[in-house]
Design a protein around this motif. Structure first.
Motif: not given
Lengths: 284, 243
Positions: B173-191
């Protein structure tokens, strides 16, 4: 209401006792006093802040009693309150039940499988057989005047004989049971079929060669011992011929009298110890 | 081998110096997963209560279905939420795609079935005799429910903690919905996934240590709860006196 299994909620003893008041919206600052009084009543003063689940079964059951009593009920329902407890805890609960009844004048309806407990606690007893109340009455009525065969067996009148009234003089009847004459008290007229219920502790056994029993014993049946069964501090002596009769004697007297299977004995039964019921009523 | 050694050294350095990037990612992770957990608990516990306390047709089937959804794949939830909140989706107007709010929505949906199922199990653990006792003391339906929930509080808390564990450790979910945007939606697992791909092992290891530390805290919490208190709950539920 108190259940068979001691049930407390996972909180303090005081909180447990307070539930009834809280659910009824009667809880106020003064309730602490009421709760402590209820705990005093059941002998758990000072247990208020303890975790209820850490108590023993008997203590939990006392918390349950305090919890039921704190709202000052007119009627207390107890469902086999001592069934899961050791004898010492049971005795404590029984004392409490009597105290609540005597001191607080609370009507108590209690169910039990324990005949002796019923005798100890009850003013009136109702016997439930097959899901129906079969007989209600005082202790004497229930244990000495059972209405029918199943009730007689249930309350421990082991000897059940059927016979015919031969003659009846002012209530003292001569009843023929398989050719053996019995004397007993009944209003049934001559010719009527009756059942005789005899409790085992009412049957006194003597040796045929020994001294005679007091003359007030109207029935003296010479019979043969078929079986001797231990029964706590007593033994049950089953006589099979000429009529089946069961006697309850102490272990000591059984040994002293030298009773043994196959031996001939005299069973003495007072006329007043035989409960006679018309056969038509008893099989109903 | 040298990758691991230098990676660990760098990781320790990043954590000890409270590297702003690392801290920002860790805090965002905690924020998103905690919010999801609280939201999911607010939804799952009442639903679980409803399913437990009310009898209706298909109750067993529903519980079986909920238990099946314990293992709901994170990417499937990711896909469903993506379709719902992308521009052309039914919830597209809210612009939730690639936002922390969207991630919260996804993780909430992901852990609701598990929390609901475990809440039902927790409430079922409170025995019939407790319910009877409450009724005999004059509790209304609502008062009974409140007391039974209180009685099952420890098991319900375990359900919530397990839900949090699943939320913070998921990637889909974090990757597909958040998109792993640095400083915005990047969380531990996606990072971790990204930095490992880039060969920045020190950063990955640092985040991994933080993630594991959070998991450790969860385990300790669970252990404290189960060893100390759950035993007592079972005791009450079974009404067994303590020896």
């Amino acid at each position: 209401m108190v259940f068979q299994k001691p049930v407390v909620l996972n909180t303090t003893v005081s909180e447990n006792v307070a539930f009834g008041l809280k659910f009824r919206g009667q809880y106020s600052r003064d309730s602490t006093k009421t709760i402590n009084e209820a705990l005093d009543l059941v002998g758990l003063s000072g247990f208020g802040s303890r975790k209820a689940v850490t108590l023993s079964g008997g203590e939990m059951q006392r918390v349950a009693l305090a919890r039921a009593m704190v709202t000052g009920p007119d009627l207390l329902l107890l469902d086999e309150p001592t069934a899961n407890l050791d004898p010492v805890s049971s005795a404590a609960i029984e004392d409490l039940i009597i105290r609540i009844n005597r001191e607080m004048h609370t009507t108590i309806v209690l169910s039990t499988h324990d005949m002796v407990q019923g005798q100890r606690l009850a003013d009136r007893i109702g016997v439930i057989l097959g899901g129906k109340i079969a007989q209600t009455g005082t202790l004497t009525e229930i244990f000495y005047h059972p209405k029918n065969c199943s009730l007689a067996r249930f309350v421990g009148a082991d000897t059940i004989l059927s016979g015919t009234v031969m003659e009846n003089t002012g209530g003292l009847a001569r009843i023929d049971v398989n050719g053996i004459p019995f004397e007993a008290l009944t209003a049934s007229p001559p010719g009527s079929k009756v059942l005789l219920f005899i409790r085992p502790e009412e049957v006194a056994l003597t040796r045929p060669d020994g001294q005679t029993a007091p003359s007030s014993v109207r029935n003296r049946i010479t019979g043969t011992i078929a079986k001797i069964v231990p029964f706590g501090p007593f033994v049950r002596v089953h006589i099979d011929r000429p009529v089946p009769v069961t006697a309850l004697v102490t272990h000591r007297s059984c040994t002293e009298m030298g009773f043994a299977t196959g031996m001939s004995v005299i069973a003495g039964i007072k006329a007043t110890a035989i409960h006679v019921v018309p056969a038509a009523d008893a099989n109903r | 081998m040298s990758d691991i050694v230098s990676g660990v050294a760098q990781a320790v350095n990043l954590i000890v110096t409270l590297n702003p990037d690392v801290m920002q990612i860790a805090l965002l992770s905690l924020y998103i997963s905690l919010t999801s957990t609280i939201l999911a608990a607010c939804i799952a516990i009442p639903i679980g209560g409803f399913i437990h306390f009310y009898e209706f047709r298909g109750k067993k089937v529903l519980i079986a279905l909920i238990q099946t959804l314990y293992s709901l794949p994170t990417v499937v939830v990711g896909l469903l939420i993506y379709l719902m909140i992308s521009r052309s989706g039914p919830l597209g107007i809210f612009g939730l795609l690639y936002t922390p709010q969207g991630m919260v929505l996804g993780q909430t949906i992901l852990i609701i079935p598990m929390m609901t199922g475990l809440a039902i199990a927790a409430l079922s653990g409170v025995g019939r005799d407790i319910r009877d006792t409450l009724v005999s003391l004059g509790a209304t339906g609502f008062q009974s429910i409140i007391q039974i929930v209180k009685e099952a509080r420890v098991a319900i808390l375990s359900a919530v903690i397990l839900g949090f564990g699943r939320a913070i450790s998921e990637v889909g979910v974090a990757m597909m919905i958040g998109g792993n945007i640095r400083g915005e939606t990047r969380v531990l697992t996606t990072a971790i996934a990204l930095q490992t791909g880039l060969g920045d092992f020190g950063f990955s290891i640092a985040l991994g240590i933080i993630l594991l530390s959070i998991a450790l805290v969860i385990v300790i919490l669970m252990y404290a709860i189960t060893s100390g208190v759950v035993g007592k709950v079972e005791q009450i539920a079974g009404g067994v006196p303590r020896e």
